[in-house]
Each structure stands twice: as structure tokens, then as C-alpha cells.
Design an enzyme around this catalytic site. Structure first.
Site, PDB file in Angstrom:
ATOM      1  N   LYS A 283       0.849  -1.291  -0.161  1.00 23.28           N
ATOM      2  CA  LYS A 283      -0.104   0.198  -0.024  1.00 23.28           C
ATOM      3  C   LYS A 283       0.883   1.245   0.049  1.00 23.28           C
ATOM      4  O   LYS A 283       1.976   1.288   0.768  1.00 23.28           O
ATOM      5  CB  LYS A 283      -0.840   0.070   1.070  1.00 23.28           C
ATOM      6  CG  LYS A 283      -2.076   0.730   1.127  1.00 23.28           C
ATOM      7  CD  LYS A 283      -3.165   0.395   2.089  1.00 23.28           C
ATOM      8  CE  LYS A 283      -4.504   1.383   1.959  1.00 23.28           C
ATOM      9  NZ  LYS A 283      -5.549   0.635   2.631  1.00 23.28           N
ATOM     10  N   GLU A 360     -19.994  -4.799   9.255  1.00 24.93           N
ATOM     11  CA  GLU A 360     -20.863  -4.158  10.132  1.00 24.93           C
ATOM     12  C   GLU A 360     -22.051  -4.923  10.666  1.00 24.93           C
ATOM     13  O   GLU A 360     -22.417  -4.550  11.651  1.00 24.93           O
ATOM     14  CB  GLU A 360     -21.439  -3.023   9.264  1.00 24.93           C
ATOM     15  CG  GLU A 360     -20.411  -1.832   9.071  1.00 24.93           C
ATOM     16  CD  GLU A 360     -19.399  -2.004   7.814  1.00 24.93           C
ATOM     17  OE1 GLU A 360     -19.757  -3.038   7.262  1.00 24.93           O
ATOM     18  OE2 GLU A 360     -18.653  -1.008   7.708  1.00 24.93           O
ATOM     19  N   ARG A 388     -26.051  -1.156   6.091  1.00 23.19           N
ATOM     20  CA  ARG A 388     -25.592  -2.560   6.120  1.00 23.19           C
ATOM     21  C   ARG A 388     -26.330  -3.456   7.006  1.00 23.19           C
ATOM     22  O   ARG A 388     -26.642  -4.596   7.089  1.00 23.19           O
ATOM     23  CB  ARG A 388     -24.112  -2.911   6.190  1.00 23.19           C
ATOM     24  CG  ARG A 388     -23.138  -2.857   4.938  1.00 23.19           C
ATOM     25  CD  ARG A 388     -23.609  -3.906   4.424  1.00 23.19           C
ATOM     26  NE  ARG A 388     -23.046  -3.576   2.931  1.00 23.19           N
ATOM     27  CZ  ARG A 388     -21.762  -3.798   2.335  1.00 23.19           C
ATOM     28  NH1 ARG A 388     -20.825  -4.382   3.212  1.00 23.19           N
ATOM     29  NH2 ARG A 388     -21.548  -3.806   0.866  1.00 23.19           N
TER      30      ARG A 388
END
Ligand SMILES: Cc1ncc(C[n+]2csc(CCOP(=O)(O)OP(=O)(O)O)c2C)c(N)n1
Length: 637
Positions: A283, A360, A388
Site C-alpha cells: 500500500k 458491520e 448494512r
């Protein structure tokens, strides 16, 4: 002229030599760093997928083959390679390129949702559709991060894809070991026997020897990779996980070696069934400021962390104080410890904070379990992501009247992340939940006050919702009306014309509206309801003393606070007319928060104008005109 300037679409990539591709990758990184540092956006994730995206576009035939980016925050390189390099400077600016794929921008873009862990399900459906339509040569490519792979939907999709032997799906796991933070590999700890894949060791060795030669990045990078290693072995161990599922596994591949990537992608494409390609990337690759950023590898610039003066920080500070007083209070985050302001709490009470990954639904039901077990969980989540977990909130938490506090950051207009990130749904969906109480603080002091009230509630769930960004000035109440704060009464000489209830920071907008209306001889009482559900019955009594009731909220107009006020008045047989102002029930585009609020007609000036007109019409006895039926939030000329 740069090479990038010559790329008008994927076709233009196909004739480039390996040297040119290396040069192109460098140019792309320069553009990413220069642009995103200026416009804001996702930097680390895009720097990590430069070679991967080039390779995908050289091997596959987009848009005939469909490319689905999970979450979509890592699609900038794809934008640059699909004819949008010239427009890239407008990234995330109003009217400019969006920060996620956008069908309106390009035929190469498909999934716009930006909520994580969906790509494999889209891919499953797309591949089935291609088969049914007799288009067996089309391949679906899904790029999913190791963070997004922690979401349950991804595993539900894998379960189906494994059985769909004829589906031409290439699932690329972009494994950089990070989501916002190092990815948690809980699944993996259940794996008893972990074998070391020699090819994986080879990749690690390669990255170790090449990257540790770079002066600044060496040691920390290797340390990180070592951290990743456990995750890869545990979670992505091919033999244990994917091949046992019946999926063809290829990898691990060095995600910064373009040529190797192409070879692997061609093999995967030609296999003719679902293949999982495990790619290891870094990353922030190529930009030391990102690679060395210990918090999140510059996942986003400016950082999404809870900077001093933000709503998130005010919440974080108060959580710390509550944590000291209440040993039963625990915190849950879905892969967003820093952005939601929980970092201080985590440092002080590491045993009482749970990062569940991008999960979630599980976060909410796990909170239900914690509450059943005698704790008071605080689920800190961005407003839009609670969508969600609606069923879990309704049936797992509320049905059992469990004391769970949801702290919804980024509620209302969020700005440059656009339609999928505006937190404009919770103010309505949470109104539907029996027993739910919703608090909307107007300023920092009220965040602390209402959070404390929320965690004192022991017989059901609570929500505390606040917007993104810097918290404004504090305004003290001049009186109480039931549990509500009265912030302003009509100035001397003016009547009680309008009762204006502003939810959260809209109470402060209400004060500015009141000033403007006073200039037009209209007297306004401004109240901050503090709790927008249940609406305080004292509002009904106060309404009787006024000629017009106005409710203002930073949430979709349908089913939110305004509708709850109107219902309360109906239930109490109060005939005073009600006007509700909120966001139009549409998918709102990106722009700054102020720009989007203005577009929605929610600036003090626009509100004052509409209210003045409404009062004038009523004073003259004029019937509401046809405009009245149009959304109230539209700015008038
Ligand atoms: C449902 C949902 N929850 C939270 C987020 C916020 N979010 C955006 S990107 C991200 C991390 C993604 O990590 P990963 O998939 O590994 O991609 P990377 O950025 O590392 O390339 C998170 C948590 C989201 N987009 N969707």
C-alpha cells in the site's frame, strides 16, 4: 508529451514495451501523488495497484470483459488508463471526476456503490448473466482487497462461486495486509495446521531483498510484510482455504512485477472457470510518505483520523472519559478505529475495544451479544455503513431492547465521496426501529452531554449522530421546553410566527434563519430537539402558540425528523401547518459539504426565503400554489 498523455484507452496500452510500461507506471505515480495531495482522495490504495491495473487492462478486453473494483476507492489508475487522464485534476471536485467508478464517466466503469465486500457477488451475477445470454467468452474480473475480504458478503459469494464451475470469474485478491489499519485475520486463527507455501516465501524474499535496499523504506517495510505474512498464511493459505472450497488458486504473485502479473492473469483468464489470483502489493508503493505512514499508509489524504476540533475527536475525548468511569462500556469499530475517533479509547482500554474488520452486520449482532452479556457497547460507525446492518439493529438489538449505543459519524452530507457516502439515511431508517432513541447534538458540548445520556439508557438502543468535519461554535440554551433546548425566542415587537426545530447542527442554521426572518418582521422561536426520536411532546404544545412549524434536518426528507414532527402534531390534533426541510430523497452527487447543502436548498439564506414566502402566503390567505407540492428543499429563484 508523456506516455500517459498518449493513452486514450486500454487499447493504447497493448503495444507498449516492458520499458515503456515501467515508465508509464512512474508517470502514473507522479500524477497520483501530485493530484491527490491537491484534491484529496485515496492515495495509498491507488499507488499500490498501478502495475496491477496496467496488467489487467493489457490482458482483458474492457468493457466486453467487465472489471469490478471492490469498494472502488482504488480505481484512480483505471480512470487514468481509460481516457480520463486529462480530467483527472478535477477529481472529487464538484462537477469533476468522482472518487469511485462512475457509469456516467466511462463505459469501463460499472459498480459505483463504494460499500465494501460486494464485488464477488456482482461478479457471480454478471458471470451467470453472460452464461444465460450465450456470451461464454466474456470474463468478469473482480479486484478485492484483503480488508474487503473480511466482509461476510465476500464469503457468501465465494461459497456460490466455488459451485459455479463454468463462471468465467477472475477474483484478484489485492493483499497489502491493510484495510485502514493492518487487516485482522481472525478467521485464520481457527486453522490448526498452517503450511508454508514455498512460492509465497519466494515473493516475500524478493520483496525483502529488493525493498530493504531502498534507504528509507527498508526496515519498516519488511516489518510490515512480516506482519502481513501471518495474515496471508492464516487467512489466505491457498491449500487450507480456497482450494478446499473448490476454487482454483493462483499465487501468490508479486503485485509490482507487471510482467509476472500479466502471465498469471492470462493463465487465469484462459482457465475458463472461477480462479482466485492472490496478489501481494504494498500500500502506498513508490511514495515513501505513504509507505512509512504508520497509521494507514496514507489510505486517504487528508487523513480520515479524528483531528483536533472535529466531531469525531470530540466523541473520542468523551469516550475516553466515559471509559474511565464505566468499566462496562466497550467500543466496536468496523475497520475504522482512527477515522471514528476511537484510537484514544483503544490506547487506554485495549481490552475493551473490538475491531471486527469490514463487517458491520457482525459488529451489530456482536454488540447485541455483548449487551446480553452485561456490557454497554458503543458501535462507532459511519452513518452510511449502518445501512448494512439494518436488520441486525432492528431484530438483534432493538427486539431484545438491548442497551447498545450507535455513534454515527459522517451523518448527513459528507461531501467529496459522493452518493454512496452521504449519511442521509439513518435519520429515517432509525425512526422505524421500535424503542430506538436518536440524539442529534448541535455542538461539541452536546456531543458529550448526549453521549453520556445515551450510555445511561439501559432498556434499549440509542443513536448519537453527527456530521463530518469541524464542529462549530457552541450555543447555550436560553430556556428548556420539555427535554428540548430553546435557543431563541422572537425579538420584542415580533409575534410568535414560526416555531423552528433544527436537528443537530441545523439548530444553529436555524438561528441564522431566525435573524434573517426578524429583518422581515417575522418572529421565530428556535428549538434544538436534542433527541429527534421520540420527538418531545412539548413540541406539540409549543406548536399551538405559533402560526407555522418548520423542521430542518441534514437527512433525507422522507421519514426523518420532519415527518416525525408532522406525525406528532397530527397525533395531538394540532392543526398548525408544518414545513419540512431536508435533503431531497435522491442520490446526491459529490461536492463540498457547503456546495451540496446549497444545492439542496439548506443554506440559511435559502431557508429564510422559503419560510418568508410560506408565511406571506398564509398571511394573505392565498392557497398554497403548485410549487408547494414540489420538494421543499429546492432553492427558489
Ligand atoms: C461497508 C463498508 N465499510 C467501511 C468502508 C470504509 N472503507 C473504505 S476502504 C476501507 C479499507 C479497504 O481495505 P482493502 O479492501 O484491503 O483495500 P486497500 O485500501 O487496502 O487497498 C474501508 C474500511 C466501506 N467502504 N464500506
Amino acid at each position: 508529451m508523456t506516455l500517459l498523455e498518449c493513452i486514450n484507452g486500454p487499447e493504447d496500452l497493448k503495444g507498449l514495451s516492458q520499458d515503456q510500461l515501467t515508465r508509464l507506471a512512474g508517470e502514473i505515480r507522479d500524477v497520483l501523488i501530485e493530484t491527490v495531495n491537491r484534491t484529496s482522495g485515496h492515495l495509498g490504495p491507488n499507488l499500490g495497484v498501478v502495475e496491477l491495473t496496467i496488467a489487467i487492462h493489457r490482458v482483458f478486453d474492457s468493457p466486453r470483459d467487465r472489471i469490478v473494483f471492490d469498494t472502488g476507492h482504488q480505481s484512480y489508475v483505471h480512470k487514468l488508463l481509460t481516457g480520463r487522464a486529462a480530467a483527472f485534476g478535477s477529481l472529487r471536485q464538484r462537477g469533476g471526476l468522482t472518487g469511485y467508478p462512475s457509469q456516467a464517466e466511462s463505459e469501463h466503469d460499472l459498480v459505483e456503490n463504494s460499500h465494501a465486500s460486494t464485488s464477488l457477488s456482482y461478479a457471480d451475477g454478471l458471470a451467470k448473466a453472460f452464461t444465460l445470454r450465450g456470451e461464454p467468452d466474456r470474463t468478469v474480473v473482480a479486484i478485492i482487497g484483503d480488508g474487503a475480504l473480511t466482509g461476510g458478503m465476500a464469503w457468501e459469494a465465494l461459497n456460490n462461486i466455488a459451485a459455479a464451475k463454468d463462471s468465467r470469474i477472475v477474483m484478484i485478491v489485492n493483499d497489502n495486509g491493510w484495510s485502514y489499519q493492518p487487516t485482522i485475520g481472525g478467521l485464520a486463527e481457527h486453522l490448526a495446521a498452517i503450511r508454508v507455501n514455498p512460492r509465497y516465501e519466494h515473493v516475500l524474499h524478493y520483496i525483502k531483498t529488493t525493498v530493504s535496499r531502498a534507504p528509507l523504506v527498508g526496515a519498516p517495510l519488511y516489518g510490515t510484510l512480516h506482519g502481513i505474512k501471518k495474515g496471508i498464511k492464516d487467512v489466505l493459505q491457498p491449500q487450507v482455504m480456497f482450494e478446499d472450497l473448490g476454487l482454483k488458486y493462483v499465487g501468490p504473485i508479486d503485485g509490482h512485477d507487471e510482467r509476472m502479473l500479466e502471465t498469471a492473469l492470462r493463465r487465469a483468464r484462459d482457465f475458463g472457470g472461477p480462479v482466485l489470483l492472490h496478489v501481494i502489493t504494498r500500500k502506498g508503493f513508490g511514495y515513501p510518505a505513504a509507505e512509512q505512514n504508520e497509521i494507514d499508509c496514507l489510505h486517504q489524504v487528508p487523513a480520515a483520523g479524528a483531528a483536533p476540533g472535529t466531531w469525531s475527536r470530540v466523541f473520542g475525548d468523551e469516550m475516553l472519559a466515559i471509559g474511565a468511569r464505566r468499566s462496562d462500556v466497550v467500543a466496536i469499530t468496523a475497520a475504522m478505529l482512527h477515522p471514528t475517533g476511537l484510537a484514544q479509547f483503544a490506547a487506554a482500554y485495549p481490552d475493551r475495544v473490538y475491531d471486527v474488520g469490514i463487517a458491520e452486520q457482525h459488529a451489530v449482532t456482536s454488540a447485541a451479544g455483548l449487551a446480553m452479556g452485561g456490557m454497554h457497547p458503543v458501535v462507532a460507525i459511519y452513518s452510511t455503513f449502518l445501512n448494512r446492518a439494518f436488520d441486525q439493529t432492528l431484530m438483534d438489538v432493538a427486539l431484545h431492547r438491548l442497551p447498545v449505543t450507535f455513534v454515527l459519524d459522517r451523518a448527513g452530507v459528507t461531501g467529496p465521496d459522493g452518493a454512496s457516502h452521504h449519511g442521509m439515511w439513518d435519520g429515517s431508517t432509525m425512526q422505524l426501529v421500535p424503542g430506538m432513541r436518536i440524539a442529534a447534538p448541535r455542538d461539541a458540548r452536546r456531543v458529550a452531554e448526549l453521549l453520556n445520556e445515551a450510555v445511561e439508557v439501559s432498556d434499549g438502543p440509542t443513536v448519537v449522530r453527527f456530521p463530518k468535519g469541524k464542529v462549530g461554535g457552541e450555543v447555550e440554551a436560553i430556556a428548556k421546553l420539555g427535554g428540548m433546548d430553546v435557543l431563541r425566542t422572537p425579538p420584542e415587537g415580533l409575534g410568535q410566527d414560526v416555531l423552528l426545530a433544527g436537528a443537530g447542527p441545523m439548530a444553529l442554521t436555524g438561528l441564522q434563519v431566525a435573524d434573517r426572518l426578524a429583518d422581515h418582521g417575522i418572529g421565530v422561536t428556535v428549538v434544538d430537539p436534542r433527541w429527534t426520536k421520540p420527538v418531545d411532546p412539548a413540541l406539540a404544545e409549543a406548536a399551538r402558540q405559533h402560526r407555522l412549524v418548520v423542521a430542518v434536518e441534514d437527512n433525507g426528507r422522507v421519514g426523518g425528523f420532519g415527518d416525525a414532527v408532522a406525525r406528532l402534531l397530527r397525533d395531538h390534533d394540532v392543526d398548525v401547518p408544518v414545513k419540512t426541510f431536508g435533503l431531497p430523497q435522491e442520490f446526491l452527487p459529490h461536492g463540498t459539504r457547503d456546495e451540496v447543502l446549497e444545492e439542496a436548498g439548506l443554506t440559511p439564506q435559502q431557508l429564510a426565503l422559503r419560510i418568508t414566502e410560506a408565511v406571506a402566503r398564509r398571511s394573505s390567505g392565498e392557497a398554497p400554489d403548485t410549487q408547494e407540492a414540489a420538494p421543499e428543499t429546492r432553492p427558489v429563484d
